[in-house]
Design a protein around this motif. Structure first.
Motif, mmCIF file in Angstrom:
data_model
loop_
_atom_site.group_PDB
_atom_site.id
_atom_site.type_symbol
_atom_site.label_atom_id
_atom_site.label_comp_id
_atom_site.label_asym_id
_atom_site.label_seq_id
_atom_site.Cartn_x
_atom_site.Cartn_y
_atom_site.Cartn_z
ATOM 1 N N THR A 94 -1.211 -1.251 -9.590
ATOM 2 C CA THR A 94 -1.584 -1.495 -8.196
ATOM 3 C C THR A 94 -0.456 -1.057 -7.262
ATOM 4 O O THR A 94 0.706 -0.993 -7.652
ATOM 5 C CB THR A 94 -1.896 -2.982 -7.958
ATOM 6 O OG1 THR A 94 -0.744 -3.766 -8.303
ATOM 7 C CG2 THR A 94 -3.088 -3.419 -8.793
ATOM 8 N N ALA A 128 -4.516 3.974 -5.910
ATOM 9 C CA ALA A 128 -4.009 2.617 -5.691
ATOM 10 C C ALA A 128 -3.713 2.375 -4.214
ATOM 11 O O ALA A 128 -3.950 1.282 -3.687
ATOM 12 C CB ALA A 128 -2.755 2.383 -6.538
ATOM 13 N N GLN A 179 -5.472 -0.477 -1.931
ATOM 14 C CA GLN A 179 -4.673 -1.439 -1.178
ATOM 15 C C GLN A 179 -5.055 -1.431 0.301
ATOM 16 O O GLN A 179 -5.100 -2.479 0.952
ATOM 17 C CB GLN A 179 -3.179 -1.139 -1.332
ATOM 18 C CG GLN A 179 -2.276 -2.134 -0.614
ATOM 19 C CD GLN A 179 -0.947 -1.537 -0.201
ATOM 20 O OE1 GLN A 179 -0.884 -0.390 0.240
ATOM 21 N NE2 GLN A 179 0.125 -2.306 -0.366
#
Length: 580
Positions: free
Chosen positions: A385, A454, A458
């Motif tokens: 992540t 990622a 996010q």
């Protein structure tokens, strides 16, 4: 057939340039015979003239002032300077108040001691004025800490994240009255003039020091991370909150700064509900609009006036007990492997400041002719992540973050390898308040795709079409990414059209694409970066998709297909990723 049309209009913040009202260049230059003749001998790689060190790499000549080697005289030079020759400190005519002091490198240095000369380098002098009040930093810059009758001095400067020792002589440009033409210090202190000359040598000439920014001055002098806060940006998310900024300045006790002409913040005070900032003009002149007890350029200003009169505030995060690792590398494209990925291990919760620089390596690559290059930093957690992402079209990018103990990946990159085929070198600096380990990590090109996916997840900016199809977008400071996510059980034909967009460069080399995206697959189908930093950006796009018949004879929809084909250099950006 489903269709979506979307327009983003992005206007950059107020460009920050230092406009200088005194540009100084010599009209005539006279060298005494002992400097004009090649009558010196080599002793241990030093050139000596009449027992004085003479630097053969930075001559007392016109080219060291203007970098115009074809000029033969200062007569009728466009800036009409009154620099007439170069003198040693003992030959210079000092002010009456300074004549009582002996020549020295330091004599109880103070910010008020430094006076900017006729060179437009207030960005450097305002930063140097701050450092003058922090002896532990100033003394590290001047390796030679005592006046040297032989005229040889060594100065330590941080060149785009990497420390460098510069050796100079003490021949300094003077006016027709034999007074210093450029920066000088009171009490016959030489540190300011010598540091200015060392940086002029590093950049190629005194002229190369014109029109910089205070953030660069602080980086050069301290080697510490700096964060710039915009006060005038039209984008609300980039405009600094004055209350939060005030807290940052008070807590950090770092002093840095700023606009059209750069000033230094010397102090901050709060009296009842009123907030005040103590500033200094590096010209050492009284400000007519604000009270000043002495004619030294120091005055107090209400905090609320900062956002009206200044465009930026720079905070330099000085941490004397911090931990630092500096790495050098070269950007690769996204075709085979990523050489700019680093494994970071933190044993404790750590505040990190990560800097990525496009370096200046030689005097031919000075600040006035940096190659067109953009930079990005991505920090990934051990589970893949995104912890944080930062992009910049500047010569550097800084990412500040606090992380718990654990393993992380730092990815340093540049879209310029795709847009311009510029495989620039870079300097990476990681600062932390706790010990850490940083090692280069061999990685496949898929790491880049994983990292940007990622980043998009996010950002959590998603437009759902229905049928399991959606678009994820992300952007930061001139970089705009678009991902198609196909969660359906059928492949789709996906088309995008960015015609009408202004001042952007596509990683696919085209504004119109057609892609086959297999079932349960996610693909970055377009990434755009700002072409010209100072110009507005207008992103306009239209996308459409249709489901494909999986039973079509002889057609395999389990593999991605792209029209036009993705270039080898950009394949790692656009490789499709399965959705589990």
């Amino acid at each position: 057939m489903k269709r979506l049309t979307k327009t983003h209009h992005i206007t950059p913040g107020t460009p920050f340039l230092l406009h200088v009202d005194h540009n100084v260049f010599p009209r005539d230059l006279h060298l005494s015979n002992k400097y004009a003749k090649d009558s010196f001998s080599s002793v241990a790689n030093l050139f000596i003239a009449d027992r004085k060190y003479f630097d053969p790499e930075f001559l007392p000549a016109l080219s060291s002032i203007t970098q115009r080697k074809e000029e033969t005289s200062f007569n009728d030079f466009e800036y009409g300077s009154n620099v007439t020759r170069w003198l040693r400190p003992e030959q210079i005519r000092w002010s009456k108040e300074s004549q009582q002091y002996p020549l020295s490198i330091f004599n109880d240095p103070h910010s008020k001691d430094i006076i900017q000369g006729r060179l437009g380098d207030c960005w450097l002098i305002s930063a140097l004025a701050l450092i003058a009040d922090i002896p532990e930093i100033l003394y590290k810059i001047m390796i030679t800490k005592q006046y040297n009758p032989a005229g040889l001095y060594k100065i330590r400067l941080c060149n785009r994240g990497i420390w460098r020792t510069v050796t100079i002589d003490d021949l300094l440009p003077v006016s027709e009255f034999d007074t210093l033409a450029f920066t000088r210090s009171l009490k016959k202190q030489l540190f300011a003039s010598l540091i200015e000359k060392a940086l002029a040598k590093m950049y190629g000439s005194y002229k190369a020091l014109e029109s910089g920014r205070c953030v660069e001055g602080l980086q050069i002098l301290t080697g510490e991370p700096c964060e710039v806060f915009s006060l005038h940006s039209v984008e609300s998310k980039k405009k600094a909150n004055l209350d939060i900024l005030w807290t940052n300045i008070v807590q950090s006790q770092a002093k840095g700064l700023e606009p059209d002409h750069a000033y230094s913040i010397l102090d901050v005070r709060q009296v009842a509900s009123r907030r005040f900032v103590r500033l200094r003009n590096p010209w050492g002149m009284k400000e007519r609009r604000f009270r000043s007890t002495d004619n030294d350029g120091v005055f107090w200003m209400p905090w609320e006036a900062m956002s009206l009169l200044f465009s930026e505030i720079t905070i330099c995060k000085i941490n004397a007990s911090g931990y630092k690792i500096r790495k050098r590398g070269q950007f690769s494209d996204f075709s085979s492997k990523v050489t700019s990925a680093y494994n970071l291990h933190c044993s404790y919760e750590t505040e990190l400041n990560i800097e990525l620089f496009n370096p200046v390596n030689t005097i031919t690559d000075n600040q006035s002719n940096d190659p067109a290059i953009d930079l990005f930093l991505i920090v990934l957690c051990s589970d893949g992540t995104c912890k944080q992402y930062k992009h910049s079209l500047d010569y550097y990018v800084t990412l500040s973050i606090t992380v718990p103990s654990g393993q992380y990946v730092i990815l340093a990159g540049s879209m310029s390898v795709v847009n311009y085929s510029i495989y620039s070198k870079f300097n990476l600096v990681v600062h932390a308040d706790q010990p850490f380990v940083l090692k280069e990590q061999p990685a496949s090109y898929e790491l880049v795709a994983n990292a940007f996916h990622a980043v998009a997840l996010q950002s959590n900016n998603r437009k759902v079409f229905g049928d399991g199809v959606s678009i994820l977008t992300f952007d930061d400071n001139g970089c705009f990414g678009f991902i198609c996510e196909n969660r359906s059980n059928r492949a789709i034909r996906f088309a995008s059209d960015f015609h009408g967009s202004i001042n952007v460069l596509p990683s696919r080399k085209t504004l119109r694409t057609n892609d086959i995206i297999p079932a349960r697959t996610r693909q970055l189908f377009a990434i755009y970066t700002r072409k010209v930093m100072s110009d507005d950006v207008n992103i306009v796009y239209q996308v459409e998709y249709s489901s494909l018949n999986t039973a079509t004879p002889g057609v395999d929809h389990t593999c991605a297909r792209n029209t036009p084909p993705i270039s080898v250099q950009a394949f790692g950006l656009h490789v499709p990723k399965p959705i589990y």
